[in-house]
Design a protein around this motif. Structure first.
Motif, PDB file in Angstrom:
ATOM      1  N   CYS A  94       0.817  -1.483   0.002  1.00  0.00           N
ATOM      2  CA  CYS A  94      -0.036   0.083   0.020  1.00  0.00           C
ATOM      3  C   CYS A  94       0.864   1.339  -0.233  1.00  0.00           C
ATOM      4  O   CYS A  94       0.550   2.260  -0.529  1.00  0.00           O
ATOM      5  CB  CYS A  94      -0.828   0.113   1.090  1.00  0.00           C
ATOM      6  SG  CYS A  94      -2.053  -1.257   1.353  1.00  0.00           S
ATOM      7  N   GLY A  95       2.046   1.406   0.811  1.00  0.00           N
ATOM      8  CA  GLY A  95       2.833   2.298   0.861  1.00  0.00           C
ATOM      9  C   GLY A  95       3.438   2.881  -0.354  1.00  0.00           C
ATOM     10  O   GLY A  95       4.027   4.034  -0.367  1.00  0.00           O
ATOM     11  N   GLN A  96       3.442   1.982  -1.281  1.00  0.00           N
ATOM     12  CA  GLN A  96       4.367   2.143  -2.712  1.00  0.00           C
ATOM     13  C   GLN A  96       3.523   3.088  -3.541  1.00  0.00           C
ATOM     14  O   GLN A  96       4.261   3.886  -4.345  1.00  0.00           O
ATOM     15  CB  GLN A  96       4.926   0.993  -3.249  1.00  0.00           C
ATOM     16  CG  GLN A  96       5.609  -0.248  -2.369  1.00  0.00           C
ATOM     17  CD  GLN A  96       6.791   0.297  -1.825  1.00  0.00           C
ATOM     18  OE1 GLN A  96       7.371   1.131  -2.345  1.00  0.00           O
ATOM     19  NE2 GLN A  96       7.317  -0.541  -0.808  1.00  0.00           N
ATOM     20  N   ARG A  97       2.503   2.820  -3.420  1.00  0.00           N
ATOM     21  CA  ARG A  97       1.441   3.935  -4.300  1.00  0.00           C
ATOM     22  C   ARG A  97       1.611   3.520  -5.815  1.00  0.00           C
ATOM     23  O   ARG A  97       2.042   4.499  -6.504  1.00  0.00           O
ATOM     24  CB  ARG A  97       1.610   5.221  -4.080  1.00  0.00           C
ATOM     25  CG  ARG A  97       1.651   5.537  -2.511  1.00  0.00           C
ATOM     26  CD  ARG A  97       0.284   5.336  -1.691  1.00  0.00           C
ATOM     27  NE  ARG A  97      -0.900   5.650  -2.178  1.00  0.00           N
ATOM     28  CZ  ARG A  97      -1.931   4.727  -2.337  1.00  0.00           C
ATOM     29  NH1 ARG A  97      -1.942   3.400  -2.491  1.00  0.00           N
ATOM     30  NH2 ARG A  97      -3.052   5.413  -2.899  1.00  0.00           N
ATOM     31  N   GLY A  98       1.237   2.142  -6.235  1.00  0.00           N
ATOM     32  CA  GLY A  98       1.575   1.751  -7.401  1.00  0.00           C
ATOM     33  C   GLY A  98      -0.010   1.242  -8.151  1.00  0.00           C
ATOM     34  O   GLY A  98      -0.800   0.719  -7.382  1.00  0.00           O
ATOM     35  N   GLY A  99      -0.169   1.679  -9.114  1.00  0.00           N
ATOM     36  CA  GLY A  99      -1.454   1.134  -9.762  1.00  0.00           C
ATOM     37  C   GLY A  99      -1.611   1.577 -11.307  1.00  0.00           C
ATOM     38  O   GLY A  99      -0.428   2.089 -11.841  1.00  0.00           O
ATOM     39  N   TYR A 100      -2.554   0.755 -11.990  1.00  0.00           N
ATOM     40  CA  TYR A 100      -2.435   1.176 -13.507  1.00  0.00           C
ATOM     41  C   TYR A 100      -4.137   1.122 -13.669  1.00  0.00           C
ATOM     42  O   TYR A 100      -4.955   0.748 -12.862  1.00  0.00           O
ATOM     43  CB  TYR A 100      -1.878   0.202 -14.512  1.00  0.00           C
ATOM     44  CG  TYR A 100      -2.698  -0.939 -14.651  1.00  0.00           C
ATOM     45  CD1 TYR A 100      -3.779  -1.284 -15.371  1.00  0.00           C
ATOM     46  CD2 TYR A 100      -2.029  -2.183 -13.919  1.00  0.00           C
ATOM     47  CE1 TYR A 100      -4.320  -2.604 -15.490  1.00  0.00           C
ATOM     48  CE2 TYR A 100      -2.441  -3.486 -14.258  1.00  0.00           C
ATOM     49  CZ  TYR A 100      -3.812  -3.653 -14.960  1.00  0.00           C
ATOM     50  OH  TYR A 100      -4.394  -4.897 -14.951  1.00  0.00           O
ATOM     51  N   PHE A 101      -4.412   1.801 -14.983  1.00  0.00           N
ATOM     52  CA  PHE A 101      -5.940   1.727 -15.463  1.00  0.00           C
ATOM     53  C   PHE A 101      -5.531   1.598 -17.018  1.00  0.00           C
ATOM     54  O   PHE A 101      -4.710   1.942 -17.887  1.00  0.00           O
ATOM     55  CB  PHE A 101      -6.687   2.798 -15.291  1.00  0.00           C
ATOM     56  CG  PHE A 101      -6.374   4.230 -15.591  1.00  0.00           C
ATOM     57  CD1 PHE A 101      -6.628   4.476 -16.959  1.00  0.00           C
ATOM     58  CD2 PHE A 101      -5.846   5.187 -14.903  1.00  0.00           C
ATOM     59  CE1 PHE A 101      -6.368   5.853 -17.508  1.00  0.00           C
ATOM     60  CE2 PHE A 101      -5.411   6.291 -15.330  1.00  0.00           C
ATOM     61  CZ  PHE A 101      -5.706   6.857 -16.800  1.00  0.00           C
ATOM     62  N   GLU A 102      -6.483   0.419 -17.391  1.00  0.00           N
ATOM     63  CA  GLU A 102      -6.580   0.268 -18.945  1.00  0.00           C
ATOM     64  C   GLU A 102      -7.963   0.800 -19.656  1.00  0.00           C
ATOM     65  O   GLU A 102      -8.746   0.485 -18.889  1.00  0.00           O
ATOM     66  CB  GLU A 102      -6.562  -1.349 -19.054  1.00  0.00           C
ATOM     67  CG  GLU A 102      -6.248  -1.437 -20.737  1.00  0.00           C
ATOM     68  CD  GLU A 102      -6.714  -3.190 -20.943  1.00  0.00           C
ATOM     69  OE1 GLU A 102      -6.370  -3.464 -22.098  1.00  0.00           O
ATOM     70  OE2 GLU A 102      -7.391  -3.752 -20.333  1.00  0.00           O
ATOM     71  N   MET A 103      -7.565   1.446 -20.823  1.00  0.00           N
ATOM     72  CA  MET A 103      -8.894   2.217 -21.257  1.00  0.00           C
ATOM     73  C   MET A 103      -9.397   1.335 -22.527  1.00  0.00           C
ATOM     74  O   MET A 103      -8.532   0.689 -23.235  1.00  0.00           O
ATOM     75  CB  MET A 103      -8.807   3.483 -21.876  1.00  0.00           C
ATOM     76  CG  MET A 103      -8.584   4.435 -20.519  1.00  0.00           C
ATOM     77  SD  MET A 103      -7.927   6.061 -21.323  1.00  0.00           S
ATOM     78  CE  MET A 103      -6.222   5.767 -21.295  1.00  0.00           C
ATOM     79  N   THR A 104     -10.676   0.708 -22.561  1.00  0.00           N
ATOM     80  CA  THR A 104     -10.970  -0.029 -23.897  1.00  0.00           C
ATOM     81  C   THR A 104     -12.246   0.793 -24.643  1.00  0.00           C
ATOM     82  O   THR A 104     -12.973   1.626 -23.963  1.00  0.00           O
ATOM     83  CB  THR A 104     -11.507  -1.231 -23.517  1.00  0.00           C
ATOM     84  OG1 THR A 104     -10.784  -1.970 -22.498  1.00  0.00           O
ATOM     85  CG2 THR A 104     -12.116  -2.099 -24.542  1.00  0.00           C
ATOM     86  N   ASN A 105     -11.941   0.964 -25.917  1.00  0.00           N
ATOM     87  CA  ASN A 105     -12.918   1.826 -26.570  1.00  0.00           C
ATOM     88  C   ASN A 105     -13.104   3.225 -26.493  1.00  0.00           C
ATOM     89  O   ASN A 105     -14.212   3.725 -26.615  1.00  0.00           O
ATOM     90  CB  ASN A 105     -14.516   1.278 -26.610  1.00  0.00           C
ATOM     91  CG  ASN A 105     -14.403  -0.263 -27.091  1.00  0.00           C
ATOM     92  OD1 ASN A 105     -13.895  -0.741 -27.978  1.00  0.00           O
ATOM     93  ND2 ASN A 105     -15.351  -1.224 -26.407  1.00  0.00           N
ATOM     94  N   PHE A 106     -11.797   3.746 -26.316  1.00  0.00           N
ATOM     95  CA  PHE A 106     -11.776   5.216 -25.942  1.00  0.00           C
ATOM     96  C   PHE A 106     -11.036   5.924 -27.269  1.00  0.00           C
ATOM     97  O   PHE A 106     -10.183   5.223 -27.753  1.00  0.00           O
ATOM     98  CB  PHE A 106     -10.967   5.511 -24.960  1.00  0.00           C
ATOM     99  CG  PHE A 106     -11.887   5.608 -23.541  1.00  0.00           C
ATOM    100  CD1 PHE A 106     -12.354   4.314 -23.078  1.00  0.00           C
ATOM    101  CD2 PHE A 106     -11.760   6.803 -22.771  1.00  0.00           C
ATOM    102  CE1 PHE A 106     -13.018   4.526 -21.849  1.00  0.00           C
ATOM    103  CE2 PHE A 106     -12.540   6.516 -21.720  1.00  0.00           C
ATOM    104  CZ  PHE A 106     -13.007   5.517 -21.169  1.00  0.00           C
TER     105      PHE A 106
END
Ligand code: DCS
Length: 478
Positions: A294-306
């Motif tokens: 949690c403390g590292q603060r890493g994430g992603y999002f993937e967009m589809t059909n944008f």
């Protein structure tokens, strides 16, 4: 003009975030006074004693201190595959961890994320449509910021929900359109409820733009079935809604009947016209699963059909913050491409991750069974995620006492629990509730060996509470 309370942005004042609300503040005070507090209010595994996985920490340690790579003794402290991976990630940066990256994240890590999604779902994924973020939270905020133009824009949010959504919608001045999950159907999602929610919002002049699903659920712990996901995607297609798929708990599954299945895979399986017609954003993080970083603060999002012009605008806005954390991007790279069978570190990595997941599975069961053995408490099994969300049927005497104390009934109950046992939970009202129904949320994260004692102390408190306030006239349950 000075920033006085009266001059604050009204949206800031309106916004509520119960996970660090009144209960948490009181627990922190008690801790300062020397009382032992069990913080089960936040899904923060390392804070409750979970040890970090060895391999990713070795790789990131070497990336943070690259001079170690030049030390002739490096091979005595670090396995060769960790050394090779550290060199690999450093080669993806321009200047190591101290340099900003592209505002969407390092292209090489985004490629690794795309390969992971492709392996997971069996469909292609485009790194250009993947943005790395500082935890999933920042990604959710970025996307909601792009969707919400004002209070006429509504976002469908499950109730109960994780308050990142309600808080961000408030901050951005949009409108939350609730849809209720059905506790008696193991927190299932009935599409007829969605239709009603949309119709009601429209009758109030709100244009519903997007829908949030949290799968596996927080605080409710359910895993959505493939059939349910299909219905949701069809609904989004028909109503032209952007689907925000919060899938941060995809590794946290504690039963075999309903494995995690991603919204992207279901959408692609559905084929034309849906697979090209529904706009989907899926979120993931390094904070959950067996990583718990949690403390590292890493994430992603993937967009589809944008459409490309929209992606460009999202990129522009991400650029204002310059760059997501670079070390967290490396954690994400490692999470999506962990050691493989045959690698030097594979056995240790597999042993550590399996140990954490199996223990979480046992803890989920101990908690649910514990709650269900308590008077006036009923609890659905935690199929996934990190929480237990029991319903507490409060007797009329307790409702009366809460009123006299000026507290919402579940806050009253949780405060009494905290004072008596040191267990710090979040009242269900912080996640949204039906009128007259009360819950609390606790994580399933306390150490397994402490779990029986915690559940015993909960049971003792609850049964005394119920005996004190019960007067035989029925309960709060609707
Ligand atoms: N989405 C859901 C459903 C979450 O539960 C959380 C965190 C996030 C997104 C954001 O996580 P990161 O920003 O760390 O990626 N869950 C909070 C909770 O309920 N307890 O702990 C944190």
């Amino acid at each position: 003009m000075a920033l006085e309370y009266d001059l604050l942005n009204e949206n800031v004042k309106k916004c509520q975030y119960a996970v660090r609300g009144e209960l948490y503040l009181r627990a922190s005070e008690l801790q300062k006074e020397g009382k032992k507090i069990i913080f089960t209010n936040v899904g923060n595994p390392h804070a409750l004693g979970q040890k970090p996985l060895t391999f990713p920490r070795q790789v990131v340690a070497l990336c943070q201190a690259p001079f170690l790579l030049d030390d002739p003794n490096v091979g005595m402290l670090f396995p060769a595959d960790a050394i090779a991976r550290a060199k690999h990630y450093l080669s993806l940066t321009s200047g190591g961890l101290g340099a900003y990256s592209d505002s969407r994240g390092l292209p090489g890590v985004r490629k690794e994320v795309a390969e992971f999604i492709q392996r997971r779902d069996g469909y292609p994924s485009d790194p250009e449509l993947i943005f790395l973020t500082d935890g999933a939270s920042k990604g959710v905020m970025q996307i909601l910021n792009c969707v919400i133009r004002g209070e006429g824009d509504g976002i469908l949010v499950p109730v109960p929900q994780y308050p990142l959504y309600s808080a961000t919608i408030s901050l951005l001045g949009g409108s939350l359109v609730p849809y209720y999950l059905d506790e008696s159907e193991n927190w299932g999602l009935d599409v007829n409820n969605l239709r009603q929610s949309v119709a009601q919002a429209r009758s109030q002049g709100i244009s519903v733009r997007a829908m949030v699903i949290i799968n596996p659920g927080n605080p409710t712990g359910q895993c959505l079935s493939e059939a349910n996901l299909k219905e949701i995607l069809k609904f989004c297609y028909n109503e032209k809604l952007v689907l925000l798929g919060d899938e941060v708990y995809q590794q946290n599954i504690y039963q075999d009947e309903r494995p995690f299945i991603s919204s992207k895979k279901v959408l692609m399986d559905m084929g034309s016209p849906f697979s090209k017609g529904v706009q989907l954003v899926s979120f993931h993080t390094v904070s959950k699963g067996y990583w718990g970083e949690c403390g590292q603060r890493g994430g992603y999002f993937e967009m589809t059909n944008f459409p490309p012009r929209v992606v460009e605008e999202i990129y522009k806005v991400a650029s204002i913050a310059l760059s997501p954390n670079v070390s967290a991007q490396i954690f994400m790279g490692l999470m999506v491409s962990p050691p493989k069978p045959g690698d030097i570190s594979y056995d240790q990595f597999a042993r550590e991750s399996k140990g954490i997941l199996e223990s979480l599975r046992r803890r989920a069961k101990i908690m649910t069974d514990g709650f269900n053995s308590c008077k006036n408490v009923v609890c659905n099994f935690t199929e996934g995620a990190m929480y237990s969300f029991p319903q507490i049927r409060l007797p009329p005497g307790a409702l009366q006492a809460a009123k006299q104390a000026g507290k919402v009934p579940d806050v009253f109950y949780c405060l009494k629990l905290l004072e008596a046992t040191g267990i710090s939970t979040v009242p269900g009202s912080g996640f949204g509730q039906k009128e007259g129904v009360f819950h609390l949320r606790t994580t399933i994260l306390p150490a397994e060996e402490e779990m029986p004692e915690i559940m015993d102390s909960f049971k003792k408190f609850n049964n005394e509470f119920m005996a004190q306030y019960e007067n035989g006239f029925g309960y709060s349950r609707m």
